[in-house]
Design a protein around this motif. Sequence first.
Motif, PDB file in Angstrom:
ATOM      1  N   ASP A   1       0.837  -1.197   0.000  1.00 34.05           N
ATOM      2  CA  ASP A   1       0.000   0.000   0.000  1.00 34.05           C
ATOM      3  C   ASP A   1       0.877   1.254   0.000  1.00 34.05           C
ATOM      4  O   ASP A   1       1.552   1.553   0.987  1.00 34.05           O
ATOM      5  CB  ASP A   1      -0.902  -0.035   1.248  1.00 34.05           C
ATOM      6  CG  ASP A   1      -1.722   1.238   1.395  1.00 34.05           C
ATOM      7  OD1 ASP A   1      -2.144   1.796   0.349  1.00 34.05           O
ATOM      8  OD2 ASP A   1      -1.923   1.681   2.539  1.00 34.05           O
ATOM      9  N   ASN A   2       0.845   1.974  -1.091  1.00 35.24           N
ATOM     10  CA  ASN A   2       1.731   3.133  -1.253  1.00 35.24           C
ATOM     11  C   ASN A   2       1.494   4.223  -0.208  1.00 35.24           C
ATOM     12  O   ASN A   2       2.365   4.554   0.597  1.00 35.24           O
ATOM     13  CB  ASN A   2       1.549   3.726  -2.654  1.00 35.24           C
ATOM     14  CG  ASN A   2       2.638   4.732  -3.009  1.00 35.24           C
ATOM     15  OD1 ASN A   2       3.672   4.355  -3.533  1.00 35.24           O
ATOM     16  ND2 ASN A   2       2.428   6.006  -2.689  1.00 35.24           N
ATOM     17  N   ASP A   3       0.265   4.783  -0.202  1.00 33.02           N
ATOM     18  CA  ASP A   3       0.039   5.990   0.592  1.00 33.02           C
ATOM     19  C   ASP A   3       0.072   5.727   2.093  1.00 33.02           C
ATOM     20  O   ASP A   3       0.516   6.578   2.863  1.00 33.02           O
ATOM     21  CB  ASP A   3      -1.279   6.659   0.163  1.00 33.02           C
ATOM     22  CG  ASP A   3      -1.212   7.118  -1.295  1.00 33.02           C
ATOM     23  OD1 ASP A   3      -0.236   6.730  -1.994  1.00 33.02           O
ATOM     24  OD2 ASP A   3      -2.103   7.846  -1.746  1.00 33.02           O
ATOM     25  N   GLY A   4      -0.377   4.519   2.486  1.00 34.27           N
ATOM     26  CA  GLY A   4      -0.309   4.173   3.904  1.00 34.27           C
ATOM     27  C   GLY A   4       1.137   4.013   4.361  1.00 34.27           C
ATOM     28  O   GLY A   4       1.464   4.256   5.534  1.00 34.27           O
ATOM     29  N   THR A   5       2.007   3.617   3.446  1.00 36.95           N
ATOM     30  CA  THR A   5       3.414   3.416   3.790  1.00 36.95           C
ATOM     31  C   THR A   5       4.144   4.742   4.001  1.00 36.95           C
ATOM     32  O   THR A   5       5.055   4.846   4.825  1.00 36.95           O
ATOM     33  CB  THR A   5       4.112   2.593   2.677  1.00 36.95           C
ATOM     34  OG1 THR A   5       3.463   1.313   2.589  1.00 36.95           O
ATOM     35  CG2 THR A   5       5.582   2.381   2.965  1.00 36.95           C
ATOM     36  N   LEU A   6       3.707   5.779   3.264  1.00 34.53           N
ATOM     37  CA  LEU A   6       4.408   7.066   3.325  1.00 34.53           C
ATOM     38  C   LEU A   6       4.523   7.603   4.751  1.00 34.53           C
ATOM     39  O   LEU A   6       5.565   8.115   5.166  1.00 34.53           O
ATOM     40  CB  LEU A   6       3.696   8.116   2.452  1.00 34.53           C
ATOM     41  CG  LEU A   6       3.659   7.836   0.947  1.00 34.53           C
ATOM     42  CD1 LEU A   6       3.014   9.008   0.209  1.00 34.53           C
ATOM     43  CD2 LEU A   6       5.055   7.574   0.406  1.00 34.53           C
ATOM     44  N   GLU A   7       3.433   7.457   5.478  1.00 37.14           N
ATOM     45  CA  GLU A   7       3.400   7.964   6.845  1.00 37.14           C
ATOM     46  C   GLU A   7       4.465   7.282   7.716  1.00 37.14           C
ATOM     47  O   GLU A   7       5.138   7.926   8.521  1.00 37.14           O
ATOM     48  CB  GLU A   7       2.014   7.663   7.407  1.00 37.14           C
ATOM     49  CG  GLU A   7       1.589   8.539   8.545  1.00 37.14           C
ATOM     50  CD  GLU A   7       0.224   8.084   9.036  1.00 37.14           C
ATOM     51  OE1 GLU A   7       0.104   7.828  10.243  1.00 37.14           O
ATOM     52  OE2 GLU A   7      -0.705   7.959   8.189  1.00 37.14           O
ATOM     53  N   LEU A   8       4.612   5.961   7.534  1.00 32.14           N
ATOM     54  CA  LEU A   8       5.584   5.212   8.333  1.00 32.14           C
ATOM     55  C   LEU A   8       7.017   5.561   7.932  1.00 32.14           C
ATOM     56  O   LEU A   8       7.910   5.666   8.777  1.00 32.14           O
ATOM     57  CB  LEU A   8       5.345   3.701   8.188  1.00 32.14           C
ATOM     58  CG  LEU A   8       3.962   3.217   8.634  1.00 32.14           C
ATOM     59  CD1 LEU A   8       3.859   1.704   8.507  1.00 32.14           C
ATOM     60  CD2 LEU A   8       3.689   3.652  10.073  1.00 32.14           C
ATOM     61  N   LEU A   9       7.231   5.749   6.634  1.00 27.92           N
ATOM     62  CA  LEU A   9       8.573   6.128   6.176  1.00 27.92           C
ATOM     63  C   LEU A   9       8.956   7.496   6.730  1.00 27.92           C
ATOM     64  O   LEU A   9      10.097   7.728   7.135  1.00 27.92           O
ATOM     65  CB  LEU A   9       8.625   6.157   4.640  1.00 27.92           C
ATOM     66  CG  LEU A   9       8.453   4.803   3.937  1.00 27.92           C
ATOM     67  CD1 LEU A   9       8.230   5.011   2.444  1.00 27.92           C
ATOM     68  CD2 LEU A   9       9.677   3.904   4.180  1.00 27.92           C
ATOM     69  N   ALA A  10       7.970   8.409   6.757  1.00 25.44           N
ATOM     70  CA  ALA A  10       8.230   9.746   7.290  1.00 25.44           C
ATOM     71  C   ALA A  10       8.567   9.662   8.778  1.00 25.44           C
ATOM     72  O   ALA A  10       9.478  10.339   9.263  1.00 25.44           O
ATOM     73  CB  ALA A  10       7.012  10.648   7.059  1.00 25.44           C
ATOM     74  N   LYS A  11       7.853   8.793   9.495  1.00 29.95           N
ATOM     75  CA  LYS A  11       8.146   8.593  10.929  1.00 29.95           C
ATOM     76  C   LYS A  11       9.558   8.053  11.130  1.00 29.95           C
ATOM     77  O   LYS A  11      10.280   8.466  12.037  1.00 29.95           O
ATOM     78  CB  LYS A  11       7.160   7.553  11.509  1.00 29.95           C
ATOM     79  CG  LYS A  11       6.005   8.164  12.273  1.00 29.95           C
ATOM     80  CD  LYS A  11       4.983   7.120  12.629  1.00 29.95           C
ATOM     81  CE  LYS A  11       5.255   6.461  13.977  1.00 29.95           C
ATOM     82  NZ  LYS A  11       4.074   5.679  14.430  1.00 29.95           N
ATOM     83  N   GLU A  12       9.922   7.095  10.275  1.00 34.01           N
ATOM     84  CA  GLU A  12      11.258   6.501  10.363  1.00 34.01           C
ATOM     85  C   GLU A  12      12.327   7.572  10.102  1.00 34.01           C
ATOM     86  O   GLU A  12      13.302   7.689  10.860  1.00 34.01           O
ATOM     87  CB  GLU A  12      11.374   5.355   9.342  1.00 34.01           C
ATOM     88  CG  GLU A  12      12.737   4.655   9.367  1.00 34.01           C
ATOM     89  CD  GLU A  12      12.839   3.511   8.348  1.00 34.01           C
ATOM     90  OE1 GLU A  12      11.879   3.292   7.566  1.00 34.01           O
ATOM     91  OE2 GLU A  12      13.891   2.845   8.326  1.00 34.01           O
TER      92      GLU A  12
ATOM     93  N   GLY B   1       6.019   9.377  -4.056  1.00 32.71           N
ATOM     94  CA  GLY B   1       5.731  10.507  -3.170  1.00 32.71           C
ATOM     95  C   GLY B   1       6.480  10.498  -1.851  1.00 32.71           C
ATOM     96  O   GLY B   1       6.263  11.374  -1.006  1.00 32.71           O
ATOM     97  N   ARG B   2       7.382   9.544  -1.658  1.00 36.65           N
ATOM     98  CA  ARG B   2       8.002   9.457  -0.320  1.00 36.65           C
ATOM     99  C   ARG B   2       9.013  10.562  -0.068  1.00 36.65           C
ATOM    100  O   ARG B   2       9.175  10.978   1.088  1.00 36.65           O
ATOM    101  CB  ARG B   2       8.590   8.064  -0.071  1.00 36.65           C
ATOM    102  CG  ARG B   2      10.017   7.877  -0.490  1.00 36.65           C
ATOM    103  CD  ARG B   2      10.130   7.462  -1.915  1.00 36.65           C
ATOM    104  NE  ARG B   2      11.401   6.727  -2.057  1.00 36.65           N
ATOM    105  CZ  ARG B   2      12.210   6.819  -3.078  1.00 36.65           C
ATOM    106  NH1 ARG B   2      11.923   7.633  -4.086  1.00 36.65           N
ATOM    107  NH2 ARG B   2      13.298   6.117  -3.143  1.00 36.65           N
ATOM    108  N   VAL B   3       9.677  11.060  -1.114  1.00 36.83           N
ATOM    109  CA  VAL B   3      10.653  12.122  -0.874  1.00 36.83           C
ATOM    110  C   VAL B   3       9.949  13.373  -0.348  1.00 36.83           C
ATOM    111  O   VAL B   3      10.383  13.988   0.628  1.00 36.83           O
ATOM    112  CB  VAL B   3      11.481  12.425  -2.151  1.00 36.83           C
ATOM    113  CG1 VAL B   3      12.352  13.657  -1.952  1.00 36.83           C
ATOM    114  CG2 VAL B   3      12.351  11.221  -2.518  1.00 36.83           C
ATOM    115  N   GLY B   4       8.827  13.709  -0.969  1.00 34.61           N
ATOM    116  CA  GLY B   4       8.054  14.862  -0.515  1.00 34.61           C
ATOM    117  C   GLY B   4       7.546  14.682   0.903  1.00 34.61           C
ATOM    118  O   GLY B   4       7.618  15.603   1.728  1.00 34.61           O
ATOM    119  N   ALA B   5       7.030  13.487   1.194  1.00 30.52           N
ATOM    120  CA  ALA B   5       6.495  13.224   2.539  1.00 30.52           C
ATOM    121  C   ALA B   5       7.600  13.361   3.580  1.00 30.52           C
ATOM    122  O   ALA B   5       7.378  13.924   4.667  1.00 30.52           O
ATOM    123  CB  ALA B   5       5.878  11.817   2.593  1.00 30.52           C
TER     124      ALA B   5
END
Length: 325
Positions: free
Chosen positions: A139-150, A170-174
């Motif tokens: 799941d792309n968008d749900g993962t972004l939040e966790l990557l940002a936390k990490e 979108g992970r770089v932006g997040a």
Amino acid sequence: MQFPAYRPRRLRKNEKVRQLVQETTLSVKNLIYPLFIGPGSHTARPVSSMPGVTQLSVDRAVVECREAAALGIPAVILFGIPEKKDATGSEAYSDHGVVQQALRAIKQTLPELIVVTDVCLCEYTDHGHCGIIKNGGVDNDGTLELLAKEALSHAQAGADIIAPSDMMDGRVGAIRRVLDSNGFDQVAIMAYAAKYASGFYGPFREAADSTPQFGDRRSYQMDPANGDEAMREVELDIQEGADIVMVKPALAYLDIIYRVKQEFGYPVAAYNVSGEYSMIKAAGMNGWIDEERIILEVLLSIRRAGADMILSYFAKDAARLLQDK
Ligand code: PBG
């Protein structure tokens, strides 16, 4: 220009002349040394598919960093192998995670060493994928939040550069947004921008114990057949705030390194990955090739293609070889 007026051999006569006309340089200053951080203390667990590479406990990682710094290596990149894995990779963004602990310990002893951290979930999830699973897929968008936390928790522990390697859109932006809104506007992002679904990561997956338990990574990592798509990936990451863009692997993708440098003129990193390391090691150990000579030739070729910096398990070997030269 034609023979006999032009005789290229004139400028190959001896080492001094050759050096005068040398176009590409390779320096220890271009190298980033990858380290695998595992649990425990006083531990260095050999990775059998990568002779010479070990999974280190935090205290041993500090020793390794000291050695690297003494050789003139400017930067290390940390990969975490947690004690426990779960569905959402929660050790990745735990304040007590192995990478967070290592960051604090390294920064305390070697504040000048640049510490880069790999941001991904595959080393931390029990299913081995780089994101969370929803309806059988990543799941792309749900993962972004966790990557940002990490990423935030790495920055809080002292990371200088965050390197997302998950290939979610979108992970770089997040990550840029979460860093900026928490006062980390000086923490840089090195984006694994053109990261291919490659067989050359095999030995790493043993080192990090991160082989996907079902399926593969082709729904997020790039198809080796595509070059134009790599330009779009790099462009996106730059627009989202990447400071350095990476091409990975290096050797089978020298054309991509070249194109990225030509098209964007951005700082380019290349990852001389685990499989590239192990192939040279294996052939060297068998006496089939001159390992030392080939290490330098390969790293130089990656520089010639256009990489400013190279992540390589050979960093310490190369530093010693360059000193001897
Ligand atoms: C995590 C990650 C991988 C590598 C770097 N970060 C593995 C993968 O994507 O499967 C590979 C590095 C190497 O092979 O040396 N996503």
